[in-house]
Design an enzyme around this catalytic site. Sequence first.
Site, PDB file in Angstrom:
ATOM      1  CG  HIS A 168     -29.721   7.648  -7.528  1.00  0.00           C
ATOM      2  ND1 HIS A 168     -29.365   6.873  -6.476  1.00  0.00           N
ATOM      3  CD2 HIS A 168     -29.779   6.838  -8.602  1.00  0.00           C
ATOM      4  CE1 HIS A 168     -29.209   5.625  -6.882  1.00  0.00           C
ATOM      5  NE2 HIS A 168     -29.448   5.589  -8.179  1.00  0.00           N
TER       6      HIS A 168
ATOM      7  CG  ASP B  89     -13.771   1.635 -21.883  1.00  0.00           C
ATOM      8  OD1 ASP B  89     -13.100   2.147 -20.978  1.00  0.00           O
ATOM      9  OD2 ASP B  89     -14.835   1.035 -21.681  1.00  0.00           O
TER      10      ASP B  89
ATOM     11  CB  CYS C  26     -22.992   2.578 -28.121  1.00  0.00           C
ATOM     12  SG  CYS C  26     -21.760   1.382 -27.587  1.00  0.00           S
TER      13      CYS C  26
ATOM     14  CD  GLU D 252     -15.738  -1.131 -24.733  1.00  0.00           C
ATOM     15  OE1 GLU D 252     -16.172  -0.143 -24.152  1.00  0.00           O
ATOM     16  OE2 GLU D 252     -15.787  -2.281 -24.260  1.00  0.00           O
TER      17      GLU D 252
HETATM   18  C1  PEP Z   1     -17.577   3.015 -24.104  1.00  0.00           C
HETATM   19  O1  PEP Z   1     -16.574   2.578 -23.559  1.00  0.00           O
HETATM   20  O2  PEP Z   1     -17.554   3.900 -24.996  1.00  0.00           O
HETATM   21  C2  PEP Z   1     -18.908   2.521 -23.700  1.00  0.00           C
HETATM   22  C3  PEP Z   1     -19.988   2.852 -24.368  1.00  0.00           C
HETATM   23  O3  PEP Z   1     -18.968   1.737 -22.598  1.00  0.00           O
HETATM   24  P1  PEP Z   1     -18.875   2.289 -21.086  1.00  0.00           P
HETATM   25  O4  PEP Z   1     -18.894   3.795 -21.151  1.00  0.00           O
HETATM   26  O5  PEP Z   1     -20.048   1.725 -20.386  1.00  0.00           O
HETATM   27  O6  PEP Z   1     -17.567   1.740 -20.644  1.00  0.00           O
HETATM   28 MG    MG Z   2     -16.715   0.767 -22.369  1.00  0.00          MG
END
Ligand code: PEP
Ligand code: MG
Length: 579
Positions: free
Chosen positions: A196, A462, A509, A438
């Site tokens: 945090h 992922d 993302c 993913e």
């Molecule tokens: C990803 O897997 O790239 C993603 C954006 O999701 P998270 O990191 O939350 O698994």
């Molecule tokens: Mg992910």
Amino acid sequence: MEWVMKQNNLIKGIPASPGIAIGKAFLYKENKLEIDEKSNLSKEEEIERLVKGREIAKKQLEEIKENTLKKLGKDKADIFEGHITLLEDEELFSEIDSKISQKKCTAEFALNEAIDEYATMLANLEDTYFKERAGDLRDIGKRWLYGVMNEQIVDLSKLEPETIIVAKELNPSDTAQINLDNVLAFVTEIGGKTAHSSIMARSLELPAVVGVGAVLDELEDNQILIVDALKGEVIVSPDVETLQIYKEKREKFLKEKEELKALKDKEAISKDGIKVDVWGNIGSPNDVKGIISNGGFGVGLYRTEFLFMEKDSFPTEDEQFEAYKIVAEELKGYPVTIRTMDIGGDKSLPYMELPKEENPFLGWRAIRVCLDREEILRTQFKALLRASKYGKIKIMLPMIMDIVEVRKAKAIFEECKKELQEKGIEFDKNIMLGIMVETPAVAFRAKYFAKECDFFSIGTNDLTQYTLAVDRGNEKIANLYDTYNPSVLQAIKMLIDGAHDGGIKISMCGEFAGDENAIAILFGMGLDAFSMSGISIPRVKRIIMKLEKKECQNLVERVLSLSTASEIKEEIKKFMEKI
Ligand code: PEP
Ligand code: MG
């Protein structure tokens, strides 16, 4: 640590919040309290001391909560509401109470022992969320202990100007007290990027290096320190020459920060006139500020599981609606991509029984949980639909690997729409439902998935682990986890081509979208939108403005003909040096 100190006076750690600071060390060491076990008082008198100490701690926490609310907003202030709840936990109190009775010991001894037992138990759990809550428990325990013993706790809001705090660990309540007029940076012996206090440092734009190892006994108060929180290094008692170098580096960093601010209102358009979207990733409504101030024209990923993780039980439809509505309204018509709950893997909920699995990342996670526990998805869909009236919400499903999952989720989504319609509740009739891509399973058949979805967003964090069969959280094989691996890049290319063949847009993302060295190849492959943490937005925009499509397409062709990640990185490096 000693050898490091002798060698160049250099301490290495993890960069937790970017920036460069030069200042005087303040060693934040705890007063060593002498805790006597044996009590000369009656049990009732000890309990009275315990209660009084708790009142003092509560008063301090209320004050910190108020200050945090003013400085950082409700989200961060809620951390201290959680601390107060923990402080008033009846079970914890009766545990201490019974220790006082059984051992006939002092209130401080019983309190110290109970907090230590609970915190150790939490710290030993696998789950990062609970591990970090152990720190919160010790934080409130310390405050309570000082209250019982009538001792003053160090006040971090009243430090000398130009101070750099060096501590074993900073708790959220410590970080919240920091006065930014006086404190230039902090360095901690332990802690990681997701603690945090690190998150708060980033919100405060306060440079921080964490996890430097045991240094407190090696350093002295008022020693000059350089904190290079870009690299994750601390230089102790620098010579005049080094000091000069870092003063220039700091100037350069601040100048660049200002220059980048000038890009705030500019669109990301390449040299040859191609526009892409640059959006931000958020974990809570409070993060929107940072996305807008850095010039993000939208949210490409709102990880809603944090909303679920902060609570003691599943957030209600109304609670969720409020959070999504705030984000939609603040983005004023720019897209807000909200991901349905992605729990499982390394994320758990304190109030939800998740089975102990051999391979949690391959197990009951994300959409799999939500399709088995349909009511969770239904509640979330309805909250999202209701909020869609207030902005441009897009909904995204995580960890899809089979079209059947998309169809099932869509059927539930349609039922939710129908229910709202029947009740006369308004929502955006054109709301889009897309998926996170993913898994290699989607990459192989991207066009077919695209035909059944409104958009794709690539989750490279992922996608990398599932393509390479490398656990993203396992330090032992961290060297194998590499998104520049040609197989991962090939999968990304297949996804982008498949999306476009299927007639939909595709964004990214995962962390790779904010990697400055990855932008040219992603642009060359035809990615439509990049989504990343707020601080990366201006730099990525600046790179896009220097690119030309044809050059980047050629780069992609060269890169995909290479065989290893290091050859690929070398090729990209040459390209980046040129631009
Ligand atoms: C990803 O897997 O790239 C993603 C954006 O999701 P998270 O990191 O939350 O698994
Ligand atoms: Mg992910």
